[in-house]
Design an enzyme around this catalytic site. Structure first.
Site, PDB file in Angstrom:
ATOM      1  N   LYS A 184      24.417  37.416  -1.594  1.00  0.00           N
ATOM      2  CA  LYS A 184      24.827  37.995  -0.517  1.00  0.00           C
ATOM      3  C   LYS A 184      26.099  37.848  -0.204  1.00  0.00           C
ATOM      4  O   LYS A 184      26.694  36.876   0.500  1.00  0.00           O
ATOM      5  CB  LYS A 184      23.711  37.584   0.407  1.00  0.00           C
ATOM      6  CG  LYS A 184      23.638  38.780   1.472  1.00  0.00           C
ATOM      7  CD  LYS A 184      23.257  38.579   2.793  1.00  0.00           C
ATOM      8  CE  LYS A 184      24.304  37.924   3.608  1.00  0.00           C
ATOM      9  NZ  LYS A 184      25.591  38.881   3.919  1.00  0.00           N
ATOM     10  N   GLY A 215      23.753  43.001   3.040  1.00  0.00           N
ATOM     11  CA  GLY A 215      22.813  42.925   4.564  1.00  0.00           C
ATOM     12  C   GLY A 215      23.773  42.035   5.268  1.00  0.00           C
ATOM     13  O   GLY A 215      24.662  41.406   5.041  1.00  0.00           O
ATOM     14  N   GLY A 217      24.319  39.058   8.274  1.00  0.00           N
ATOM     15  CA  GLY A 217      24.030  37.455   8.198  1.00  0.00           C
ATOM     16  C   GLY A 217      22.791  37.302   8.814  1.00  0.00           C
ATOM     17  O   GLY A 217      21.732  36.462   8.394  1.00  0.00           O
ATOM     18  N   GLY A 221      20.820  37.566   5.544  1.00  0.00           N
ATOM     19  CA  GLY A 221      21.240  36.335   5.189  1.00  0.00           C
ATOM     20  C   GLY A 221      20.314  35.209   5.768  1.00  0.00           C
ATOM     21  O   GLY A 221      19.939  34.454   4.843  1.00  0.00           O
ATOM     22  N   GLU A 259      31.463  25.298   2.463  1.00  0.00           N
ATOM     23  CA  GLU A 259      32.700  25.405   2.598  1.00  0.00           C
ATOM     24  C   GLU A 259      33.103  26.237   3.956  1.00  0.00           C
ATOM     25  O   GLU A 259      32.925  27.356   4.256  1.00  0.00           O
ATOM     26  CB  GLU A 259      33.513  26.341   1.456  1.00  0.00           C
ATOM     27  CG  GLU A 259      33.182  25.799   0.108  1.00  0.00           C
ATOM     28  CD  GLU A 259      34.269  24.498  -0.056  1.00  0.00           C
ATOM     29  OE1 GLU A 259      35.141  24.394   0.721  1.00  0.00           O
ATOM     30  OE2 GLU A 259      33.820  23.821  -0.909  1.00  0.00           O
ATOM     31  N   CYS A 293      40.965  30.266   5.456  1.00  0.00           N
ATOM     32  CA  CYS A 293      40.494  28.846   6.076  1.00  0.00           C
ATOM     33  C   CYS A 293      41.385  27.773   5.846  1.00  0.00           C
ATOM     34  O   CYS A 293      41.401  26.730   6.563  1.00  0.00           O
ATOM     35  CB  CYS A 293      39.174  28.678   5.397  1.00  0.00           C
ATOM     36  SG  CYS A 293      39.393  28.550   3.581  1.00  0.00           S
ATOM     37  N   GLU A 391      39.601  27.019  15.052  1.00  0.00           N
ATOM     38  CA  GLU A 391      39.966  28.219  14.042  1.00  0.00           C
ATOM     39  C   GLU A 391      40.161  29.651  14.805  1.00  0.00           C
ATOM     40  O   GLU A 391      39.137  30.107  15.086  1.00  0.00           O
ATOM     41  CB  GLU A 391      38.955  28.252  13.002  1.00  0.00           C
ATOM     42  CG  GLU A 391      39.285  28.717  11.680  1.00  0.00           C
ATOM     43  CD  GLU A 391      38.430  28.648  10.609  1.00  0.00           C
ATOM     44  OE1 GLU A 391      37.109  28.862  10.916  1.00  0.00           O
ATOM     45  OE2 GLU A 391      38.820  28.507   9.554  1.00  0.00           O
TER      46      GLU A 391
HETATM   47  P1  NAD Z   1      29.987  33.844   9.058  1.00  0.00           P
HETATM   48  O1  NAD Z   1      29.823  32.647   8.824  1.00  0.00           O
HETATM   49  O2  NAD Z   1      29.197  34.505  10.390  1.00  0.00           O
HETATM   50  O3  NAD Z   1      29.645  34.475   7.830  1.00  0.00           O
HETATM   51  C1  NAD Z   1      29.787  34.356   6.416  1.00  0.00           C
HETATM   52  C2  NAD Z   1      28.589  34.885   5.649  1.00  0.00           C
HETATM   53  O4  NAD Z   1      27.221  34.370   5.815  1.00  0.00           O
HETATM   54  C3  NAD Z   1      28.338  36.239   5.580  1.00  0.00           C
HETATM   55  O5  NAD Z   1      28.100  36.842   4.374  1.00  0.00           O
HETATM   56  C4  NAD Z   1      27.486  36.308   6.582  1.00  0.00           C
HETATM   57  O6  NAD Z   1      26.484  37.543   6.500  1.00  0.00           O
HETATM   58  C5  NAD Z   1      26.440  35.374   6.280  1.00  0.00           C
HETATM   59  N1  NAD Z   1      25.600  34.817   7.413  1.00  0.00           N
HETATM   60  C6  NAD Z   1      26.047  34.833   8.930  1.00  0.00           C
HETATM   61  N2  NAD Z   1      24.861  34.419   9.571  1.00  0.00           N
HETATM   62  C7  NAD Z   1      24.076  33.951   8.886  1.00  0.00           C
HETATM   63  C8  NAD Z   1      22.811  33.300   8.946  1.00  0.00           C
HETATM   64  N3  NAD Z   1      22.236  33.011  10.020  1.00  0.00           N
HETATM   65  N4  NAD Z   1      22.384  32.964   7.951  1.00  0.00           N
HETATM   66  C9  NAD Z   1      22.507  33.224   6.892  1.00  0.00           C
HETATM   67  N5  NAD Z   1      23.718  33.953   6.466  1.00  0.00           N
HETATM   68  C10 NAD Z   1      24.414  34.190   7.341  1.00  0.00           C
HETATM   69  O7  NAD Z   1      31.428  34.049   8.962  1.00  0.00           O
HETATM   70  P2  NAD Z   1      32.133  35.611   9.577  1.00  0.00           P
HETATM   71  O8  NAD Z   1      31.690  36.247  10.691  1.00  0.00           O
HETATM   72  O9  NAD Z   1      32.461  36.209   8.239  1.00  0.00           O
HETATM   73  O10 NAD Z   1      33.341  35.057  10.414  1.00  0.00           O
HETATM   74  C11 NAD Z   1      33.296  34.299  11.445  1.00  0.00           C
HETATM   75  C12 NAD Z   1      34.264  32.808  11.341  1.00  0.00           C
HETATM   76  O11 NAD Z   1      33.863  32.277  10.315  1.00  0.00           O
HETATM   77  C13 NAD Z   1      35.784  33.310  11.266  1.00  0.00           C
HETATM   78  O12 NAD Z   1      36.323  33.483  12.486  1.00  0.00           O
HETATM   79  C14 NAD Z   1      36.278  32.047  10.598  1.00  0.00           C
HETATM   80  O13 NAD Z   1      36.219  31.088  11.639  1.00  0.00           O
HETATM   81  C15 NAD Z   1      35.031  31.626   9.940  1.00  0.00           C
HETATM   82  N6  NAD Z   1      35.330  31.887   8.547  1.00  0.00           N
HETATM   83  C16 NAD Z   1      35.519  30.725   7.651  1.00  0.00           C
HETATM   84  C17 NAD Z   1      35.703  31.177   6.081  1.00  0.00           C
HETATM   85  C18 NAD Z   1      36.109  30.098   5.236  1.00  0.00           C
HETATM   86  O14 NAD Z   1      36.662  30.182   4.092  1.00  0.00           O
HETATM   87  N7  NAD Z   1      36.176  28.754   5.613  1.00  0.00           N
HETATM   88  C19 NAD Z   1      35.796  32.298   5.579  1.00  0.00           C
HETATM   89  C20 NAD Z   1      35.273  33.534   6.641  1.00  0.00           C
HETATM   90  C21 NAD Z   1      35.221  33.106   8.081  1.00  0.00           C
END
Ligand code: NAD
Length: 493
Positions: A184, A215, A217, A221, A259, A293, A391
């Protein structure tokens, strides 16, 4: 990228709109809720994907489970050849794939070519090589036979910031190990994942080996995680969501790779070339408008060099050309969303009101649409300020002075994260000695980039996560180990 009625075409790669890829075919689900996908530089609609309904999420897992029976016993060299075939198709559509990634994320096109196509191709090839060379079966010192097997069905959940790389860094080792995958991708950047699915169909990857559902998260998710019909969950994203997924994986007792975020230091020792260290750190920090990141977001310099470092950083920051990411002249695109822009601006406003010195151009943001923010250099800031500890995920570099090398190491390690770090010194051996005292999964000496082939482990200490990606360590995350006791006839020889 060309939009066809009802479909998206990228070079020779075509996939239907509002469809998910399950069991080797496309399911268009007309009744499903639609999620718009927009270009963050123009705010225009690019395409639409669906919020995959629960019954399709279940069938994605069922399809992966069915395919596992055959894929897990397919010879590793055959699995390797599929990874190489995918790399070949990606290379053929290099420009279109880079343009798609650039349009979804807002990343400058030259960075999209190198990080969203060239790097994933190298990663695919490196895992093909590892599939061939890995010791899948061997005898240990006791005469037991040690068998490395596929860990099972993998749930891969990926973010938006380097989407193609982040997908391939999970899918390539999983497939190399004989696992099957339900992927996903992030709702902000799902199209490149669908393009990869289409490429997998083109190379004849057996049905069910890779399934892609779309879809949010909160809906798809969460439902996928709760279904718990997987043996490994591999997640890249925020710490908050990583905690929830880790708790669910712990409850279900399945393997997990997380990660998560970073707040990485760039530690400039007194004998380093300050000009070069600061210039390179600003550039490394502002890749993808700071949405990275492992960006070095905390620049630590000797207290006596603080003023000079801030001035050098300001000069570099001022030279960024913000604009259309598809133009070769653009060096910084927009942030990925309005939400991300609001979050970054809040950090800067908060630092300013707390008395920090924030150097940031007020003009030169492309007028009109797009989620652009000017890069900022922040100094004179409290060690406990949110902008120092959290971050930000935007083009923001904090510059701090340290009193001694001991103080510098304490500052470098004073973070809940430990994803990566940089050490700068005129003496490589000294830099390496300092690197050993830093709590981070990767330490880059004098601005080193990812080495080729990309096999060095990537992942975090502390709250930056659990497990590693890339190379042999990345493959291990998808391998289950069996010991067959009872020496073979004739052992020891
Ligand atoms: P996020 O953790 O909200 O989302 C990452 C993925 O997880 C997406 O595919 C999302 O749809 C899914 N997701 C979100 N909530 C979920 C849940 N409850 N259960 C299962 N899946 C879920 O991250 P984001 O909204 O993309 O970004 C928010 C923050 O995350 C950024 O501001 C940054 O700080 C951090 N981030 C870190 C990395 C990294 O590589 N370490 C990458 C992207 C974002």
């Amino acid at each position: 990228m060309v939009m066809k009625s009802g479909g998206v075409q990228i070079g020779s790669v075509l996939f239907p709109e509002r469809a998910v890829f399950i069991d080797g075919g496309w399911s268009t689900i007309r009744s499903a809720e639609v999620i718009p996908v927009s270009n963050p530089a123009t705010e225009e609609l690019i395409s639409e994907v669906i919020e995959t309904p629960p019954e399709y999420l279940e069938s994605a897992f069922k399809s992966a489970r069915r395919a596992l029976k055959t894929w897990s016993v397919t010879p590793p060299e055959v699995r390797a050849s599929y990874l190489e075939a995918l790399a070949t198709v990606m290379l053929r559509s290099r420009e279109e794939l880079a343009r798609l990634a650039s349009s979804e994320i807002g990343m400058p096109i030259s960075d999209a070519r190198s990080t969203q196509v060239d790097l994933p191709i190298q990663v695919l090839k490196s895992f093909a090589e590892l599939a061939r060379s890995h010791a899948w079966e061997f005898e240990d010192q006791s005469g037991s036979t040690i068998v490395h097997e596929a860990a099972g069905v993998v749930l891969a959940i990926t973010p938006w910031n380097f989407p193609v790389h982040q997908i391939v860094a999970k899918v390539a080792p999983a497939l190399a190990a004989g696992c099957t995958v339900v992927l996903k991708p992030a709702e902000l950047t799902p199209l490149n994942a669908l393009a990869i699915a289409s490429m997998c169909a083109e190379i004849g990857l057996p049905p069910g080996v890779l399934n892609v559902v779309t879809g949010t998260g909160l809906r798809a998710g969460r439902s996928l995680v709760a279904l718990a019909d997987y043996d490994v969950v591999s997640f890249t994203g925020s710490l908050a969501v990583g905690r929830q997924i880790g708790a669910a994986a712990g409850g279900a007792i399945v393997r997990m790779t997380l990660e998560l975020g970073g707040k990485s230091p760039a530690l400039v020792l007194a004998d380093a070339d300050l000009e070069s260290a600061v210039r390179t750190t600003v550039k490394n920090c502002f890749v993808n408008a700071g949405q990275k990141c492992n960006a070095p977001t905390r620049l630590l310099v000797p207290e006596g060099s603080l003023c000079d470092a801030v001035n050098i950083a300001k000069v570099v920051a001022d030279k960024y050309v913000l604009g259309d990411p598809l133009l070769e002249s653009t060096t910084m695109g927009p942030l990925v969303s309005a939400n991300q822009r609001r979050k970054v601006n809040e950090y800067i406003a908060n630092a300013t009101s707390s008395g920090a010195d924030v150097a940031r151009r007020s003009a030169d943001i492309p007028s009109g649409r797009g989620y652009f923010v000017n890069p900022a250099i922040v100094s004179k800031v409290d060690r406990d300020a949110p902008i120092v500890r959290e971050e930000v995920f935007g083009p923001v570099l904090v510059v701090q002075g340290y009193r001694s090398e001991e103080d510098a190491l304490e500052m470098a390690n004073d973070s809940e994260y430990g994803l990566s770090a940089e050490v700068w010194s005129g003496d490589q051996e000294k830099a390496r000695a300092v690197a050993k005292h830093i709590c981070a999964g990767q330490v880059r000496i004098n601005g080193a980039r990812t080495q080729m082939p990309p096999v060095s482990p990537f992942g975090g200490y502390k709250r930056s996560g659990i497990g590693r990606e890339l190379g042999p360590s990345g493959l291990d995350e998808f391998i289950e180990v069996k010991a067959i006791l009872g020496a073979r006839a004739g052992w020891p020889k």
